[in-house]
Structures are given as C-alpha cells and as structure tokens.
Write a protein that holds these residues in place. Structure first.
Motif, mmCIF file in Angstrom:
data_model
loop_
_atom_site.group_PDB
_atom_site.id
_atom_site.type_symbol
_atom_site.label_atom_id
_atom_site.label_comp_id
_atom_site.label_asym_id
_atom_site.label_seq_id
_atom_site.Cartn_x
_atom_site.Cartn_y
_atom_site.Cartn_z
ATOM 1 N N ARG A 19 0.880 -1.299 0.034
ATOM 2 C CA ARG A 19 -0.072 -0.085 -0.038
ATOM 3 C C ARG A 19 0.806 1.310 0.134
ATOM 4 O O ARG A 19 0.594 2.415 0.749
ATOM 5 C CB ARG A 19 -1.035 0.145 1.229
ATOM 6 N N LEU A 20 1.921 1.286 -0.604
ATOM 7 C CA LEU A 20 2.690 2.429 -0.778
ATOM 8 C C LEU A 20 2.148 3.680 -1.491
ATOM 9 O O LEU A 20 2.473 4.668 -1.156
ATOM 10 C CB LEU A 20 4.231 1.978 -1.492
ATOM 11 N N ASN A 21 1.181 3.198 -2.242
ATOM 12 C CA ASN A 21 0.643 4.524 -3.114
ATOM 13 C C ASN A 21 -0.217 5.206 -2.179
ATOM 14 O O ASN A 21 -0.825 6.359 -2.532
ATOM 15 C CB ASN A 21 -0.115 3.842 -4.375
ATOM 16 N N GLU A 22 -0.660 4.727 -0.878
ATOM 17 C CA GLU A 22 -1.420 5.397 0.045
ATOM 18 C C GLU A 22 -0.613 6.523 0.651
ATOM 19 O O GLU A 22 -1.310 7.559 0.988
ATOM 20 C CB GLU A 22 -1.972 4.638 1.093
ATOM 21 N N PHE A 23 0.586 6.774 0.542
ATOM 22 C CA PHE A 23 1.448 7.798 0.846
ATOM 23 C C PHE A 23 2.446 8.336 -0.035
ATOM 24 O O PHE A 23 3.039 9.616 0.258
ATOM 25 C CB PHE A 23 1.977 7.512 2.409
ATOM 26 N N VAL A 24 2.745 7.533 -0.899
ATOM 27 C CA VAL A 24 3.596 8.078 -2.100
ATOM 28 C C VAL A 24 3.154 8.793 -3.004
ATOM 29 O O VAL A 24 2.085 8.220 -3.540
ATOM 30 C CB VAL A 24 4.713 6.753 -2.562
ATOM 31 N N ASP A 25 3.527 9.898 -3.341
ATOM 32 C CA ASP A 25 2.699 10.662 -4.164
ATOM 33 C C ASP A 25 3.228 10.418 -5.657
ATOM 34 O O ASP A 25 2.540 10.622 -6.633
ATOM 35 C CB ASP A 25 3.138 12.212 -4.031
ATOM 36 N N PHE A 26 4.720 10.212 -5.991
ATOM 37 C CA PHE A 26 5.095 9.833 -7.196
ATOM 38 C C PHE A 26 6.137 8.563 -7.247
ATOM 39 O O PHE A 26 6.802 8.375 -6.382
ATOM 40 C CB PHE A 26 5.908 11.095 -7.639
ATOM 41 N N PHE A 27 5.696 7.975 -8.298
ATOM 42 C CA PHE A 27 6.740 6.738 -8.366
ATOM 43 C C PHE A 27 7.658 6.996 -9.759
ATOM 44 O O PHE A 27 7.156 6.849 -10.795
ATOM 45 C CB PHE A 27 5.883 5.430 -8.495
ATOM 46 N N ILE A 28 8.775 7.333 -9.401
ATOM 47 C CA ILE A 28 9.869 7.476 -10.681
ATOM 48 C C ILE A 28 10.697 6.304 -10.544
ATOM 49 O O ILE A 28 11.888 6.089 -10.178
ATOM 50 C CB ILE A 28 10.928 8.894 -10.474
ATOM 51 N N SER A 29 9.923 5.051 -11.099
ATOM 52 C CA SER A 29 10.640 3.962 -11.092
ATOM 53 C C SER A 29 11.380 3.436 -12.534
ATOM 54 O O SER A 29 10.807 4.012 -13.505
ATOM 55 C CB SER A 29 9.544 2.728 -11.024
ATOM 56 N N SER A 30 12.340 2.960 -12.551
ATOM 57 C CA SER A 30 13.196 2.769 -13.657
ATOM 58 C C SER A 30 12.349 2.002 -14.834
ATOM 59 O O SER A 30 12.454 2.317 -15.993
ATOM 60 C CB SER A 30 14.149 1.740 -13.360
ATOM 61 N N CYS A 31 11.439 1.181 -14.479
ATOM 62 C CA CYS A 31 10.454 0.289 -15.488
ATOM 63 C C CYS A 31 9.451 1.397 -16.046
ATOM 64 O O CYS A 31 9.008 1.267 -17.073
ATOM 65 C CB CYS A 31 9.899 -0.725 -14.905
ATOM 66 N N PHE A 32 9.229 2.596 -15.210
ATOM 67 C CA PHE A 32 8.434 3.493 -16.055
ATOM 68 C C PHE A 32 8.943 4.578 -16.977
ATOM 69 O O PHE A 32 8.221 5.108 -17.717
ATOM 70 C CB PHE A 32 7.741 4.405 -14.799
ATOM 71 N N VAL A 33 10.196 4.880 -16.431
ATOM 72 C CA VAL A 33 11.111 5.967 -17.098
ATOM 73 C C VAL A 33 11.944 5.573 -18.214
ATOM 74 O O VAL A 33 12.546 6.337 -18.754
ATOM 75 C CB VAL A 33 11.188 7.290 -16.069
ATOM 76 N N HIS A 34 12.304 4.229 -18.140
ATOM 77 C CA HIS A 34 13.151 3.472 -19.045
ATOM 78 C C HIS A 34 14.689 3.760 -18.936
ATOM 79 O O HIS A 34 15.359 3.843 -19.885
ATOM 80 C CB HIS A 34 12.799 3.708 -20.500
ATOM 81 N N PHE A 35 15.001 4.286 -17.866
ATOM 82 C CA PHE A 35 16.493 4.431 -17.322
ATOM 83 C C PHE A 35 16.699 4.149 -15.892
ATOM 84 O O PHE A 35 15.880 4.375 -15.039
ATOM 85 C CB PHE A 35 17.129 5.618 -17.843
ATOM 86 N N ARG A 36 17.869 3.901 -15.591
ATOM 87 C CA ARG A 36 18.196 3.334 -14.061
ATOM 88 C C ARG A 36 19.321 4.124 -13.458
ATOM 89 O O ARG A 36 20.042 4.599 -14.065
ATOM 90 C CB ARG A 36 18.768 1.699 -14.170
#
Length: 212
Positions: free
Chosen positions: A131-148
């Motif tokens: 349930r991280l999306n209950e308190f995290v506002d943004f997920f800048i994850s490598s799989c979403f932005v395509h770089f690591r």
C-alpha cells in the motif's frame, strides 16, 4: 552515513524502496532461495540474471520474458506462475521506516517520491501489496521512465515531476553511490541502513524533520 547540510527547509523526500521501506525484491539471497526451492543451478541462474535483469528493470522486458531467458530457457518441472509467486513472496516490509515516512509526511506536508530500480511486475506488486501508493505521491521507477540509477536523469525527472527545488529535497537510499550521485546534483542525501533506523531519524532531525 552520507549527508550534506543546507539551511533550506525540506519539502520533499525521495526514497528508494528496496533496502529502505521494503526488503529487496529479487536480490542474490532471493535467487539462492529460488535455486534451492526449484532445484536450479545457482551459478547459471546468477549468470543469466546479470545479463538480463538491467533490461527488465529498464522496462524493456516483461517479467515472463525475463523468466524465459533466465529460468525457462529449458523445460522445467514447475510453472512460470509458480516461480512468479515465489518471487513475489520474497518481499517484506520494514514497518518502522514506513511509519516514519508516513509520520513525517503528515507533520510537515512533505511530497514523497520513490526513485527506484525495479521491473514493472515486481514494482507494481510491491506498491499494491504494501500500500505504498497510500502515502507516496510519485513513483519514478526505472520500469516507468526507462533508465536506471545511477543515471542522473532519473533524479532530474523526479525533480521535474515533484516541482520542488533540489535544495529542498532529501534523498534516502541504502546504496552509498546512489546517494552520492544525488548529492552531485545538489540534493541532500542520507545513506540508510535498515538495521539502524535511528541513525536515519537523527540525520533527518538534523535537517529539521523531527517527530518530538
């Protein structure tokens, strides 16, 4: 513990997931457990993993494609679904750290952003399950932005999305090099050890984020 000091108020926390709020999603220890559970050659598993996982984390392979290259490159006496389930079961929370982030967000109205390297299916499972999306506002994850990480652009994207000055951000990660890259961009950093949340609390308090 790496930190950098500034008098600017902290308005945003950028955090890793694995090693900070949760255990790592699919690390060497998890692969060793999988090799034992499913009767796999650990050396071959790790070798194929090393050649493939970065591409999966960058969002350029699905989990099934990753598994086809790493585990199901030959016929196996177990199913892809059984192996996927095992992978997902390796994740566990660090409740003290999650509670700390929630409390700081509530008290200081912080923006919370995840900046992490993770493949899509594992990432989405962990976000939903814990349930991280209950308190995290943004997920800048490598799989979403395509770089690591350690590509500095991932922190630059996080700053663009959060729309906060870099001087107002604290980045928390368990890997010193990633903290150092963020610091090189002017972001304050804390190198976190999941075994000693107290040190992270002290470092945050020194930046003005206390719960006393």
């Amino acid at each position: 513990m790496a930190t950098n000091s500034t008098s600017a108020p902290v308005t945003a926390l950028f955090l890793d997931i694995g090693g900070v709020m949760l255990t790592n999603g699919w690390d060497r220890r998890s692969r060793e457990a999988a090799a034992k559970q499913f009767g796999l050659d650990i050396d071959e598993l790790n070798d194929r993993h090393r050649m493939t996982f970065d591409t999966y984390e960058a969002g350029k392979l699905s989990l099934d494609e990753y598994l086809k290259r790493v585990v199901f490159c030959r016929e196996q006496p177990f199913t892809v679904e059984q192996f996927r389930t095992f992978m997902f079961e390796q994740s566990a929370p660090y409740p003290e750290m999650i509670d700390l982030v929630k409390a700081l967000k509530a008290r200081y109205e912080l923006k919370i952003a995840v900046v992490n390297n993770e493949g899509r299916e594992l990432n989405e499972h962990r976000i939903k399950t814990f349930r991280l999306n209950e308190f995290v506002d943004f997920f800048i994850s490598s799989c979403f932005v395509h770089f690591r990480k350690p590509d500095a652009d991932i922190w630059k994207v996080a700053l663009d999305i959060a729309q906060v000055p870099k001087e107002d951000v604290v980045y928390i990660d368990d890997r010193p090099m990633f903290v150092q890259v963020a610091q090189g961009l002017g972001i304050r950093g804390i190198t976190h050890n999941y075994k000693n949340v107290g040190k992270t609390k002290d470092a945050l308090a020194a930046m003005g984020l206390t719960l006393d």
